[in-house]
Each structure stands twice: as C-alpha cells, then as structure tokens.
Enzyme design. Sequence first.
Site, short mmCIF file in Angstrom:
data_model
loop_
_atom_site.label_atom_id
_atom_site.label_comp_id
_atom_site.label_asym_id
_atom_site.label_seq_id
_atom_site.Cartn_x
_atom_site.Cartn_y
_atom_site.Cartn_z
N GLY A 1 129.65 -22.24 9.15
CA GLY A 1 129.00 -22.22 10.46
C GLY A 1 129.08 -20.85 11.11
N LEU A 2 130.25 -20.21 10.98
CA LEU A 2 130.41 -18.86 11.51
C LEU A 2 129.41 -17.90 10.85
CD1 LEU A 2 131.82 -16.47 12.92
CD2 LEU A 2 133.48 -16.48 11.04
N ASP B 1 129.91 -26.69 6.71
CA ASP B 1 130.76 -26.59 7.90
C ASP B 1 129.94 -27.15 9.05
OD1 ASP B 1 132.28 -25.86 10.07
OD2 ASP B 1 132.08 -23.70 9.77
N ASN C 1 134.68 -21.09 18.09
CA ASN C 1 135.33 -20.69 16.84
C ASN C 1 136.84 -20.79 16.98
OD1 ASN C 1 136.62 -18.44 14.99
ND2 ASN C 1 134.67 -19.01 14.08
N SER C 2 137.48 -21.28 15.94
CA SER C 2 138.91 -21.60 15.99
C SER C 2 139.80 -20.38 16.19
CB SER C 2 139.32 -22.31 14.70
OG SER C 2 138.64 -23.54 14.56
N ASP D 1 129.20 -18.36 17.28
CA ASP D 1 129.65 -19.59 16.62
C ASP D 1 130.06 -20.61 17.67
OD1 ASP D 1 130.36 -21.35 14.61
OD2 ASP D 1 132.35 -20.47 14.32
N ARG E 1 138.31 -32.25 9.71
CA ARG E 1 139.06 -31.01 9.96
C ARG E 1 139.96 -31.19 11.18
NH1 ARG E 1 136.00 -25.20 10.50
NH2 ARG E 1 137.22 -24.33 12.21
N GLU F 1 134.97 -31.01 12.60
CA GLU F 1 136.26 -30.70 13.24
C GLU F 1 136.44 -31.51 14.51
OE1 GLU F 1 135.70 -26.56 15.41
OE2 GLU F 1 134.62 -26.58 13.50
N LYS G 1 131.33 -26.50 20.23
CA LYS G 1 132.59 -25.99 19.73
C LYS G 1 132.73 -24.50 20.02
CE LYS G 1 133.11 -23.85 16.21
NZ LYS G 1 133.01 -24.15 14.76
#
Length: 299
Positions: free
Chosen positions: A43-44, A81, A118-119, A54, A155, A110, A116
């Site tokens: 996805g990123l 993703d 980005n993590s 993202d 996730r 996730e 969302k």
Amino acid sequence: MKKTKQLRELVNSQKLEFIMEAHNGLSAKIVEEAGFKGIWASGLSISAAMGVRDNNEASWTQVLDVLEFMSDATSIPILLDGDTGYGNFNNARRLVKKLEQRHIAGVCIEDKRFPKMNSFINGQGQTLADIEEFSGKIKAMKDTQTDADFTVVARVEAFIAGKGLKVALQRAEAYRKAGADAVLIHSKRSDAAEIEAFMKEWAGRLPVVIVPTKYYTTPTVRFKEMGISLVIWANHNLRASIQAMKQLSDRIYRDESLVHIEKSVATLEEVFRLQGVEELQAAERQYLPSSEPDSGEHV
C-alpha cells in the site's frame, strides 16, 4: 497450480518463505524473474508511485486497477496490503469479491481505523480498531470468498500503537477465532525483541508473517528459529527506484546530455522484453495479413 493455492502453500510452508514488494506491472514482473515465489502489493509503494500519501488517499478502486496489471503480468501469487479493508465489513467483503475476480491470491488487513496512517508515522497516535468490529470484518471476508484457498491475513498493530504483548496476543487470538488464515505481527523497533516475545507466547496457533523493515539487521536465520512462516520485504523496490531516478534526473539536468548515463541504465531492448514485445510480434505474424492488402475494390 492456481495462484491462491500457491500463496496458501507459502503461508503454511514448514520452511521460512519470502515475498517481495512490487507496485506496478513492471516491478511485479521483475520480482517474478528474480525468483521470488510471491509478491507483496504494498500500500505504501502503490500510493507513493501515484504521488499520494499512505493514508487511503488513493481509492480502493484505483488500487484495484494497479493490481489488475500486476496480476496480468505475472504467474506467481500476489498478497495485497489491503490497509484496513477500505471501510467496514461491507467494504471489506466487496474487496474480497473484486480481488478474486482479478486472481489476487490474498489480502492482509490491519486492525486500525479507516482512514489508516502508515505504521511508521506517529506510532503513539495510531488508533486501533475495536476488536469485535475487526473480527466481524474478518468473518465477513472469509464468508464472502468463493475460492477456499484465498488467504486473509490479520495484521496486528498493537506493538506499533505501544500497547504491548498482552494486547497483541489478545487481538491475534480473536482474529484467529474469527477465521484469519495467518497473523502479521508488526513492530517498529530496531530489534526483533517484540516479535520474539510474541512468538514464544503464540506457540504456533496460526502461521505468522513479519515485515522486518525496521529490524533488518536481525539475521534471517533467527526468523526461522522463531518459527516465522513468511517474511515480507516490504518497500525496497520502490525505495531503490526513487534513489535511481533522483540520481539520474540530477545528472541529466546538470550535464544537459545523455552521454554519461546511457550505459548505466537499462536498454530500450530490455524494456521491450519486459513488456512482452516478442509475443506481440509472434501474434502479428499469426493473425495479421502477410502483406498489405491492395486498395482496389474486388467485385
């Protein structure tokens, strides 16, 4: 072997397996030619290739368009993703339907709220989804799939959000009970301590997938020793292409010439090969007239 079955075997393999990031048809083909058994549709990377963040700024249908080209260009399975599933359970189950139509082998979602983030950005500010709501999303996805081998990976973002091992295990177990085929346990630490702690307590209840982007110095053999099933190299083709394009563009801008770069880039013939030009030429010989028809009319 169908793509869904290929991915299912990778996830459930008794040995450590690897899949590589791609973000368009060309990079997907390169990943397959390198020898990888599967592709991570990041996805990123897909959003970055579109020039957006993202943060679900690219719509899920725009992502699907990219995936269709990636799927058509390759014969190995693609694991998408899928961010949070692009909405609630209804959005997620429609996503599964559309992925199956494009021969995508599986999707990873996730447990954060839509849209969302980005993590690796502002980890403490990451908002986790309600466990029951996310579990319902997984159930809806599994109930929707028509191919029994289609894979849904849950996730777990508990470590990313700073919630600790207990919460990570609680969430992973809930998703296992909801029907997930595997769990992806995510961490932003520079070592694999969180992953190792999780694996000790998890005790093989479901296959575990990891993304060692931040703890890349951990020896790969350690992942095998922990019992990890699948490693995702998550964004490195994108990052490599950025570096290469920046250096090339800067050099051409300075030199106002191609003299110093032509031998350092892929040839046009290689581009044509990756595009499958030879197949088209063969098809033209088979299907087009052998010579140009005359312009006169025949009675």
